[in-house]
Design an enzyme around this catalytic site. Structure first.
Site, short mmCIF file in Angstrom:
data_model
loop_
_atom_site.label_atom_id
_atom_site.label_comp_id
_atom_site.label_asym_id
_atom_site.label_seq_id
_atom_site.Cartn_x
_atom_site.Cartn_y
_atom_site.Cartn_z
N HIS A 113 42.98 42.42 37.06
CA HIS A 113 43.74 41.19 37.18
C HIS A 113 43.29 40.41 38.40
O HIS A 113 42.57 40.92 39.24
CB HIS A 113 45.25 41.48 37.25
CG HIS A 113 45.69 42.19 38.48
ND1 HIS A 113 45.53 43.55 38.66
CD2 HIS A 113 46.29 41.74 39.60
CE1 HIS A 113 46.01 43.90 39.83
NE2 HIS A 113 46.47 42.82 40.44
N GLU A 117 48.21 37.85 38.21
CA GLU A 117 49.44 38.19 38.91
C GLU A 117 49.81 37.00 39.78
O GLU A 117 49.11 36.68 40.75
CB GLU A 117 49.25 39.43 39.78
CG GLU A 117 50.50 39.82 40.53
CD GLU A 117 50.33 41.08 41.36
OE1 GLU A 117 51.14 41.30 42.26
OE2 GLU A 117 49.37 41.85 41.10
N GLU A 121 38.53 26.42 37.39
CA GLU A 121 37.37 25.93 36.65
C GLU A 121 37.55 26.21 35.17
O GLU A 121 37.99 27.29 34.78
CB GLU A 121 36.12 26.64 37.16
CG GLU A 121 34.84 26.08 36.61
CD GLU A 121 33.64 26.73 37.27
OE1 GLU A 121 33.23 26.25 38.33
OE2 GLU A 121 33.16 27.73 36.72
#
Length: 129
Positions: free
Chosen positions: A7, A55, A120
């Protein structure tokens, strides 16, 4: 030893705005929301898309927002022009309009989440496979 990227941490100034942005605008799914700390005054949330998880965590200090222009996450779309139109219609800031990538054959744009994080967004070209 390492199996995959698990993550990415993203600092959120406003958890509800961030959850709304990642789920309703970008299509992530809210996986978990947790309150913690003294009097449960801090929050963190997990949002996922496919096997990618972010997260979202509230900052412990204001200086945690330094360096957000580093674009810590990148997302992939099939049609960058349509995605950009959708972002604008949702009131999302498009920092950089779609342009040709310099290190790959596709195109890219940059949007900003409610906490000011630059994200992006890429449309890969067939020549990148």
């Amino acid at each position: 030893m390492i199996k995959r990227l698990d993550h990415v941490h993203v600092v959120s100034k406003n958890m509800n705005e961030s959850i709304n942005f990642y789920t309703k605008v970008l299509g992530f799914k809210l996986l978990r929301h947790v309150r913690f700390g003294p009097s449960d005054n801090r929050q963190l949330s997990y949002v996922g898309l496919g096997d990618m998880m972010i997260e979202l965590v509230q900052p412990a200090h204001d200086d945690e927002f330094k360096g957000t222009e580093a674009r810590p996450i990148g997302l992939s779309v099939d049609n960058l022009d349509e995605a950009t139109k959708r972002f604008k219609a949702a009131g999302i800031e498009v920092v950089n309009e779609p342009t040709r990538g310099f290190s790959f054959g596709g195109r890219q744009a940059v949007i900003r989440d409610p906490s000011g994080l630059a994200i992006e967004v890429r449309q890969w070209d067939l020549s990148d496979n």
